[in-house]
Design a protein around this motif. Structure first.
Motif, PDB file in Angstrom:
ATOM      1  N   GLY A  10       0.823  -1.196   0.000  1.00 55.89           N
ATOM      2  CA  GLY A  10       0.000   0.000   0.000  1.00 55.89           C
ATOM      3  C   GLY A  10       0.853   1.240   0.000  1.00 55.89           C
ATOM      4  O   GLY A  10       2.033   1.223  -0.371  1.00 55.89           O
ATOM      5  N   ALA A  11       0.264   2.348   0.454  1.00 61.51           N
ATOM      6  CA  ALA A  11       0.946   3.636   0.363  1.00 61.51           C
ATOM      7  C   ALA A  11       2.038   3.805   1.411  1.00 61.51           C
ATOM      8  O   ALA A  11       2.974   4.573   1.224  1.00 61.51           O
ATOM      9  N   ARG A  12       1.931   3.086   2.557  1.00 62.63           N
ATOM     10  CA  ARG A  12       2.877   3.289   3.654  1.00 62.63           C
ATOM     11  C   ARG A  12       3.910   2.170   3.711  1.00 62.63           C
ATOM     12  O   ARG A  12       3.665   1.047   3.273  1.00 62.63           O
ATOM     13  N   SER A  13       5.042   2.494   4.314  1.00 61.92           N
ATOM     14  CA  SER A  13       6.072   1.490   4.550  1.00 61.92           C
ATOM     15  C   SER A  13       5.759   0.711   5.827  1.00 61.92           C
ATOM     16  O   SER A  13       4.926   1.132   6.649  1.00 61.92           O
ATOM     17  N   THR A  14       6.439  -0.417   6.030  1.00 65.74           N
ATOM     18  CA  THR A  14       6.245  -1.163   7.280  1.00 65.74           C
ATOM     19  C   THR A  14       6.740  -0.347   8.472  1.00 65.74           C
ATOM     20  O   THR A  14       6.195  -0.462   9.574  1.00 65.74           O
ATOM     21  N   PHE A  15       7.765   0.480   8.277  1.00 65.30           N
ATOM     22  CA  PHE A  15       8.231   1.375   9.346  1.00 65.30           C
ATOM     23  C   PHE A  15       7.116   2.325   9.775  1.00 65.30           C
ATOM     24  O   PHE A  15       6.849   2.503  10.974  1.00 65.30           O
ATOM     25  N   GLN A  16       6.436   2.921   8.808  1.00 66.41           N
ATOM     26  CA  GLN A  16       5.343   3.833   9.127  1.00 66.41           C
ATOM     27  C   GLN A  16       4.170   3.103   9.781  1.00 66.41           C
ATOM     28  O   GLN A  16       3.583   3.602  10.745  1.00 66.41           O
ATOM     29  N   ASP A  17       3.844   1.924   9.279  1.00 66.47           N
ATOM     30  CA  ASP A  17       2.757   1.157   9.886  1.00 66.47           C
ATOM     31  C   ASP A  17       3.093   0.754  11.325  1.00 66.47           C
ATOM     32  O   ASP A  17       2.221   0.746  12.196  1.00 66.47           O
ATOM     33  N   THR A  18       4.359   0.419  11.577  1.00 67.43           N
ATOM     34  CA  THR A  18       4.782   0.068  12.936  1.00 67.43           C
ATOM     35  C   THR A  18       4.577   1.255  13.876  1.00 67.43           C
ATOM     36  O   THR A  18       4.070   1.110  14.995  1.00 67.43           O
TER      37      THR A  18
ATOM     38  N   GLU B 234      11.818  11.873   7.118  1.00 66.22           N
ATOM     39  CA  GLU B 234      10.875  12.091   6.028  1.00 66.22           C
ATOM     40  C   GLU B 234       9.632  11.222   6.210  1.00 66.22           C
ATOM     41  O   GLU B 234       8.501  11.693   6.052  1.00 66.22           O
ATOM     42  N   GLN B 235       9.838   9.956   6.571  1.00 64.47           N
ATOM     43  CA  GLN B 235       8.677   9.074   6.713  1.00 64.47           C
ATOM     44  C   GLN B 235       7.883   9.393   7.980  1.00 64.47           C
ATOM     45  O   GLN B 235       6.668   9.198   8.007  1.00 64.47           O
ATOM     46  N   LEU B 236       8.532   9.883   9.024  1.00 63.69           N
ATOM     47  CA  LEU B 236       7.797  10.384  10.181  1.00 63.69           C
ATOM     48  C   LEU B 236       6.900  11.560   9.789  1.00 63.69           C
ATOM     49  O   LEU B 236       5.727  11.612  10.169  1.00 63.69           O
ATOM     50  N   ALA B 237       7.462  12.487   9.037  1.00 62.31           N
ATOM     51  CA  ALA B 237       6.699  13.675   8.636  1.00 62.31           C
ATOM     52  C   ALA B 237       5.496  13.302   7.784  1.00 62.31           C
ATOM     53  O   ALA B 237       4.422  13.914   7.898  1.00 62.31           O
ATOM     54  N   GLU B 238       5.643  12.274   6.937  1.00 59.60           N
ATOM     55  CA  GLU B 238       4.554  11.872   6.056  1.00 59.60           C
ATOM     56  C   GLU B 238       3.343  11.371   6.825  1.00 59.60           C
ATOM     57  O   GLU B 238       2.205  11.475   6.349  1.00 59.60           O
ATOM     58  N   ILE B 239       3.559  10.827   8.033  1.00 65.42           N
ATOM     59  CA  ILE B 239       2.429  10.336   8.841  1.00 65.42           C
ATOM     60  C   ILE B 239       2.186  11.234  10.053  1.00 65.42           C
ATOM     61  O   ILE B 239       1.442  10.872  10.967  1.00 65.42           O
ATOM     62  N   ALA B 240       2.817  12.418  10.054  1.00 66.93           N
ATOM     63  CA  ALA B 240       2.577  13.458  11.076  1.00 66.93           C
ATOM     64  C   ALA B 240       2.855  12.959  12.488  1.00 66.93           C
ATOM     65  O   ALA B 240       2.099  13.246  13.421  1.00 66.93           O
ATOM     66  N   LEU B 241       3.961  12.239  12.671  1.00 65.75           N
ATOM     67  CA  LEU B 241       4.375  11.780  13.991  1.00 65.75           C
ATOM     68  C   LEU B 241       5.775  12.295  14.303  1.00 65.75           C
ATOM     69  O   LEU B 241       6.553  12.605  13.400  1.00 65.75           O
ATOM     70  N   GLU B 242       6.076  12.373  15.599  1.00 63.04           N
ATOM     71  CA  GLU B 242       7.405  12.783  16.045  1.00 63.04           C
ATOM     72  C   GLU B 242       7.985  11.691  16.931  1.00 63.04           C
ATOM     73  O   GLU B 242       7.255  10.879  17.519  1.00 63.04           O
ATOM     74  N   ALA B 243       9.316  11.687  17.037  1.00 59.83           N
ATOM     75  CA  ALA B 243       9.992  10.659  17.840  1.00 59.83           C
ATOM     76  C   ALA B 243      11.374  11.164  18.220  1.00 59.83           C
ATOM     77  O   ALA B 243      11.901  12.109  17.625  1.00 59.83           O
TER      78      ALA B 243
END
Length: 470
Positions: A35-43, A70-79
């Motif tokens: 799908g549109a997201r990576s497994t990192f983003q889904d995790t 970049e992938q954090l920003a795409e799903i609007a999360l911070e870490a």
């Protein structure tokens, strides 16, 4: 429930079990396979429920740090992002995450998760986390045992022992990957797949690790204590971290500790460890064929195709994997994951670049891709993200000609600063100090034509750089 869990996302691996899509510089956890997201983003999204989870901690390395952001920003999360100076396997990585979490909260509960796993049932996963939380608070190191869907030979197994609380059991034994007959016996006996994900009090993990390797625990603790910051990343101290023994958390702690516990879970889990696993998780046609990209099947069954651009057509074949990228094509049997491992090992000796680099190279400001090259020229397609800019630089051996095909570029050439629009171009002579940036709101796309005697990346002399690269 007052105490929340700190997710620790392990994101530094460079697995090539999904070659040629996954490579050293852009591994599978960052790929959009389902799908549109990576497994990192889904995790990350799986542990984003603020009622149960704290702000996550990600441990990765320098090569992946900007992809992580970049992938954090795409799903609007911070870490919080910790950078390993070098790979030391999961033992030191998890110990570093535990030390960092303990510095934040001395009673911290940590959930260590691989970034490249798939979980299709998030509510079941979260229910298992809640089930295991009390056991982790009580001092157990809880692992998640997946209820087997078949007699798999690609996973290790866990033999559950006596009940601790609720559905949580002590671990009677960890066992290695079995042969088919042994795997069938394990499933019959109620063994669970070992998912390689863990929950624990940070101080307990550190204490148990210290019992078997005090020097490595001290090294990792020092690496966290002496860590610096750079562009918002936490950089673990190189000298300290480098002195830790390279070992998996299973061998370092889990197979030795008396505190191991397991919570059974059925959540649609897979470690996506092969192209066959990708096929199992993908939608299929009536003949069992799965396709990512454009594929046509005729008289073919149970095949798996992944293609970036070229159309793939299969006729009269069964049980094949075909993966086509722009610089490599894989054709293999569905079931033979070990064969691919042997193939990649051979490729590393005869053509190492195709196991390490994609034809599309990611940079913190965007990406570039080689389109054509010859003895005295090279053509690239360059993408610059909105607000991104390349380093202020010069070259000794090549001139460049930039043609903007989409968006707007702001270009510096020596003392000149010029805005270049679509269908316009600009020339950068050999030795000129120059910079490219995207001041707009959409992606900047341009074609770069290089002419000269040498086009290596080591002919980039950086004068200023937003990303502090040497």
């Amino acid at each position: 429930m007052n105490r929340r869990i700190i997710p620790l996302i392990m994101c530094g691996g460079a697995g090539t079990r999904l070659w040629p899509a996954s490579r050293e510089v852009h591994p599978k956890q960052f790929l959009s396979l389902f799908g549109a997201r990576s497994t990192f983003q889904d995790t990350l999204l799986r542990v984003s429920d603020a009622d149960l989870f704290e702000r996550p901690v990600i441990i990765t390395n320098n090569a992946y740090r900007f992809m992580v952001l970049e992938q954090l920003a795409e799903i609007a999360l911070e870490a919080d992002v910790l950078l390993e100076p070098m790979r030391r396997d999961s033992g030191p990585a998890i110990a570093a995450g535990a030390a960092f979490a303990e510095a934040r909260d001395k009673d911290a509960i940590v959930l260590a998760l691989a970034a490249d796993h798939v979980v299709s049932d998030t509510p079941a996963f979260r229910a298992a986390c809640r089930e295991g939380l009390a056991a982790a608070e009580a001092g157990h190191i809880v692992t998640f045992g997946v209820k087997p869907e078949r007699a798999a030979t690609e996973y290790g197994y866990i033999n559950p022992g006596e009940a601790i609380s609720g559905k949580v059991h002590a671990v009677a034994k960890f066992v290695e990957k079995p042969d088919p007959a042994t795997a069938a016996g394990y499933v019959e006996a109620g063994y669970l797949w070992n998912s390689g994900n863990f929950m624990f009090r940070a101080v307990v993990l550190t204490d148990e690790y210290r019992k078997v390797d005090a020097e490595s625990v001290q090294a990792v603790t020092d690496a966290v204590t002496k860590a610096g910051t750079d562009l918002g990343f936490v950089k673990l101290d190189e000298a300290a971290f480098g002195s830790a023994k390279s070992i998996s958390i299973d061998y370092a702690v889990m197979e030795k500790t008396a505190r191991a516990a397991v919570v059974p879970v059925a959540c649609g889990w897979s470690d996506v460890g092969s192209w066959h696993a990708v096929w199992e998780l993908s939608g299929k046609d009536g003949e069992g064929n799965a396709a990512r990209g454009v594929a046509v099947f005729e008289d073919s069954r149970n095949c798996n195709v992944s293609t970036d651009r070229a159309l793939v057509a299969l006729e009269g074949v069964d049980d094949l994997v075909v993966v086509a990228t722009q610089d490599a094509v894989l054709v293999s049997r569905q079931q033979d994951a070990n064969g691919l491992k042997r193939l990649v090992a051979k490729l590393k000796t005869v053509a190492p670049q195709v196991t390490e680099d994609h034809i599309r190279v990611h940079r913190p400001w965007g990406s570039y891709q080689s389109v054509d090259n010859g003895d005295r020229h090279q053509v690239k397609r360059i993408i610059v993200k909105p607000g991104g800019r390349l380093s202020l630089q010069k070259h000794h051996h090549r001139a460049e000609h930039w043609i903007v095909v989409r968006g707007t570029a702001q270009v510096t050439v020596n003392e000149l600063v010029k805005t270049v629009h679509e269908n316009e171009s600009i020339y950068i002579p050999i030795g000129a100090v120059h910079r490219l940036e995207n001041p707009g709101k959409i992606q900047l796309e341009l074609i770069e034509v290089q002419t000269g005697s040498y086009f290596g990346e080591d002919d980039i002399i950086r004068i200023e750089d937003d990303y502090k690269r040497s």
